[in-house]
Scaffold this motif. Sequence first.
Motif, PDB file in Angstrom:
ATOM      1  N   ILE A  78      -7.129   2.125  -7.334  1.00 38.77           N
ATOM      2  CA  ILE A  78      -5.716   2.492  -7.400  1.00 38.77           C
ATOM      3  C   ILE A  78      -5.508   3.838  -8.091  1.00 38.77           C
ATOM      4  N   ASP A  79      -6.566   4.384  -8.693  1.00 34.81           N
ATOM      5  CA  ASP A  79      -6.439   5.704  -9.317  1.00 34.81           C
ATOM      6  C   ASP A  79      -6.518   6.833  -8.298  1.00 34.81           C
ATOM      7  N   LYS A  80      -6.730   6.478  -7.015  1.00 37.08           N
ATOM      8  CA  LYS A  80      -6.832   7.475  -5.949  1.00 37.08           C
ATOM      9  C   LYS A  80      -5.947   7.048  -4.777  1.00 37.08           C
ATOM     10  N   GLY A  81      -4.986   7.891  -4.406  1.00 35.11           N
ATOM     11  CA  GLY A  81      -4.156   7.626  -3.235  1.00 35.11           C
ATOM     12  C   GLY A  81      -4.648   8.447  -2.052  1.00 35.11           C
ATOM     13  N   PHE A  82      -4.520   7.902  -0.843  1.00 32.97           N
ATOM     14  CA  PHE A  82      -5.017   8.591   0.356  1.00 32.97           C
ATOM     15  C   PHE A  82      -3.948   8.547   1.440  1.00 32.97           C
ATOM     16  N   ILE A  83      -3.614   9.717   1.987  1.00 33.18           N
ATOM     17  CA  ILE A  83      -2.644   9.823   3.086  1.00 33.18           C
ATOM     18  C   ILE A  83      -3.370  10.350   4.314  1.00 33.18           C
ATOM     19  N   PHE A  84      -3.320   9.589   5.400  1.00 36.30           N
ATOM     20  CA  PHE A  84      -3.975   9.976   6.651  1.00 36.30           C
ATOM     21  C   PHE A  84      -3.007  10.762   7.537  1.00 36.30           C
ATOM     22  N   GLN A  85      -3.542  11.308   8.640  1.00 34.09           N
ATOM     23  CA  GLN A  85      -2.681  12.018   9.591  1.00 34.09           C
ATOM     24  C   GLN A  85      -1.672  11.054  10.210  1.00 34.09           C
ATOM     25  N   GLU A  86      -2.099   9.824  10.483  1.00 34.45           N
ATOM     26  CA  GLU A  86      -1.180   8.803  10.965  1.00 34.45           C
ATOM     27  C   GLU A  86      -0.658   8.037   9.746  1.00 34.45           C
ATOM     28  N   HIS A  87       0.604   7.646   9.784  1.00 34.35           N
ATOM     29  CA  HIS A  87       1.202   7.025   8.602  1.00 34.35           C
ATOM     30  C   HIS A  87       0.615   5.657   8.262  1.00 34.35           C
ATOM     31  N   ARG A  88       0.121   4.934   9.256  1.00 33.70           N
ATOM     32  CA  ARG A  88      -0.525   3.632   9.064  1.00 33.70           C
ATOM     33  C   ARG A  88       0.378   2.622   8.350  1.00 33.70           C
ATOM     34  N   LEU A  89       1.662   2.632   8.678  1.00 37.92           N
ATOM     35  CA  LEU A  89       2.586   1.653   8.126  1.00 37.92           C
ATOM     36  C   LEU A  89       2.429   0.327   8.863  1.00 37.92           C
ATOM     37  N   PHE A  90       2.804  -0.757   8.190  1.00 38.93           N
ATOM     38  CA  PHE A  90       2.802  -2.068   8.838  1.00 38.93           C
ATOM     39  C   PHE A  90       4.078  -2.181   9.667  1.00 38.93           C
ATOM     40  N   PRO A  91       3.983  -2.320  10.998  1.00 35.26           N
ATOM     41  CA  PRO A  91       5.179  -2.296  11.848  1.00 35.26           C
ATOM     42  C   PRO A  91       6.126  -3.470  11.619  1.00 35.26           C
ATOM     43  N   TRP A  92       5.611  -4.556  11.055  1.00 33.13           N
ATOM     44  CA  TRP A  92       6.440  -5.750  10.846  1.00 33.13           C
ATOM     45  C   TRP A  92       7.142  -5.751   9.475  1.00 33.13           C
ATOM     46  N   LEU A  93       6.923  -4.699   8.669  1.00 33.43           N
ATOM     47  CA  LEU A  93       7.543  -4.627   7.354  1.00 33.43           C
ATOM     48  C   LEU A  93       8.584  -3.512   7.290  1.00 33.43           C
ATOM     49  N   THR A  94       9.612  -3.723   6.495  1.00 35.28           N
ATOM     50  CA  THR A  94      10.635  -2.704   6.294  1.00 35.28           C
ATOM     51  C   THR A  94      10.088  -1.582   5.403  1.00 35.28           C
ATOM     52  N   VAL A  95      10.871  -0.516   5.259  1.00 33.45           N
ATOM     53  CA  VAL A  95      10.477   0.613   4.422  1.00 33.45           C
ATOM     54  C   VAL A  95      10.128   0.141   3.011  1.00 33.45           C
ATOM     55  N   GLU A  96      11.021  -0.614   2.394  1.00 36.58           N
ATOM     56  CA  GLU A  96      10.779  -1.029   1.006  1.00 36.58           C
ATOM     57  C   GLU A  96       9.576  -1.949   0.891  1.00 36.58           C
ATOM     58  N   LYS A  97       9.364  -2.812   1.875  1.00 37.89           N
ATOM     59  CA  LYS A  97       8.219  -3.718   1.819  1.00 37.89           C
ATOM     60  C   LYS A  97       6.917  -2.986   2.129  1.00 37.89           C
ATOM     61  N   ASN A  98       6.970  -1.947   2.985  1.00 36.07           N
ATOM     62  CA  ASN A  98       5.786  -1.127   3.213  1.00 36.07           C
ATOM     63  C   ASN A  98       5.377  -0.408   1.941  1.00 36.07           C
ATOM     64  N   ILE A  99       6.359   0.092   1.201  1.00 36.46           N
ATOM     65  CA  ILE A  99       6.057   0.780  -0.048  1.00 36.46           C
ATOM     66  C   ILE A  99       5.464  -0.188  -1.065  1.00 36.46           C
ATOM     67  N   ALA A 100       6.069  -1.364  -1.168  1.00 35.70           N
ATOM     68  CA  ALA A 100       5.566  -2.373  -2.113  1.00 35.70           C
ATOM     69  C   ALA A 100       4.209  -2.907  -1.680  1.00 35.70           C
ATOM     70  N   SER A 101       3.958  -2.896  -0.357  1.00 35.98           N
ATOM     71  CA  SER A 101       2.693  -3.335   0.222  1.00 35.98           C
ATOM     72  C   SER A 101       2.378  -4.769  -0.191  1.00 35.98           C
ATOM     73  N   ASP A 102       1.318  -4.988  -0.976  1.00 34.73           N
ATOM     74  CA  ASP A 102       0.915  -6.354  -1.327  1.00 34.73           C
ATOM     75  C   ASP A 102       1.583  -6.854  -2.599  1.00 34.73           C
ATOM     76  N   LEU A 103       2.536  -6.094  -3.137  1.00 33.57           N
ATOM     77  CA  LEU A 103       3.254  -6.523  -4.338  1.00 33.57           C
ATOM     78  C   LEU A 103       4.599  -7.133  -3.948  1.00 33.57           C
ATOM     79  N   SER A 104       5.148  -7.942  -4.811  1.00 31.52           N
ATOM     80  CA  SER A 104       6.403  -8.620  -4.506  1.00 31.52           C
ATOM     81  C   SER A 104       7.600  -7.833  -5.026  1.00 31.52           C
TER      82      SER A 104
END
Length: 258
Positions: A78-104
Motif C-alpha cells: 500500500i506504500d506504492k500506488g500504480f496507475i495504468f493506461q487503462e483505468h481498470r475500474l470495476f464496472p459493477w461499482l459506483t465511483v465512491e465504491k471504486n475508490i473505497a475498493s475493498d474497504l467499507s
Amino acid sequence: MGATLLEIGALNKTFETGKGPVRALHDVNLDIAEGEFVTVIGPSGCGKSTLLRIVAGLDTGYSGMVRLAGKEIAGPGIDKGFIFQEHRLFPWLTVEKNIASDLSLRDKEVRRKVDELIELVKLKGFEKAYPRELSGGMSQRVAIARALLRKPKILLLDEPFGALDAFTRAHMQEALLDIWRTNKTTMIFVTHDIDEAVFLGNRVVILKPRPGEISAIVPIGLPYPRKKATPSFQELRLKVLSRFEQAEDETFTDGAGI
C-alpha cells in the motif's frame, strides 16, 4: 523537495524469451526526492514500464538495489500506488465504491477519506455514477483517487493519459498537477509525449533504446503553472527533444523488445 525517498542503484533486468535472454534495463541509477515529480521518456521498448513495475514490486528477478524510504522493495504494497493506461475500474461499482475498493464506506474514516478524494479529483456529484457513465478522463480521476486512498509514499503512472484525446489529455495534465501540489505525493510518470514530460516534471529522465539505460536527466526549472507556448517552455522542450534524439541513436539489439 524533501529527503531521498527512492534509491535505484546499478539496476539490471533480463527477461527469458523463446529466443533467449533479453536485457530490458542496464545499470540504471536514480535517486528521487520526497515530493518530487519525475517524468520518464524513451523509445518504445526501452524498459520504461519495466522500471515502474520493479519500483511497484510487480516485477522481480532483477539485480541491483531498489529502496523506498530506506527499505528494499520486496513486493507490492500500500506504500506504492500504480496507475495504468487503462483505468481498470470495476464496472459493477459506483465511483465512491471504486475508490473505497475493498474497504467499507460504512467506516466513518473511510467515508471521510473517500469524500475528500472525490473533492480533490473534482468528481463531486458523480459519487453514485458507474464507470460506463463516465468519460475517459473522469475514469482516470477515479483511478487516481483509488490509488491515493491509502496515502502511498509514491505514485507510479504508466502513460495514464495515452488513450485520451488531446483536449482531455491537456485537462488531465492540469488536474494531475493540482492533485500533486495539494497531496504532495511523490510521482513517477512514464510518457511518450515530450511536451507532457516537460509540462509535468521537475526532472525529465531520458532512457536509451533497449536495454534501457539513463542517457540524460534534464532539470526543468520552470515554475508552475507552466504555459506550453512560452519561449522558456519551448527552449526546454527543444533541449529535451535533442537529448531524446541523441538517446535514440544509441541503438543496441540483442533480440525481441520488451
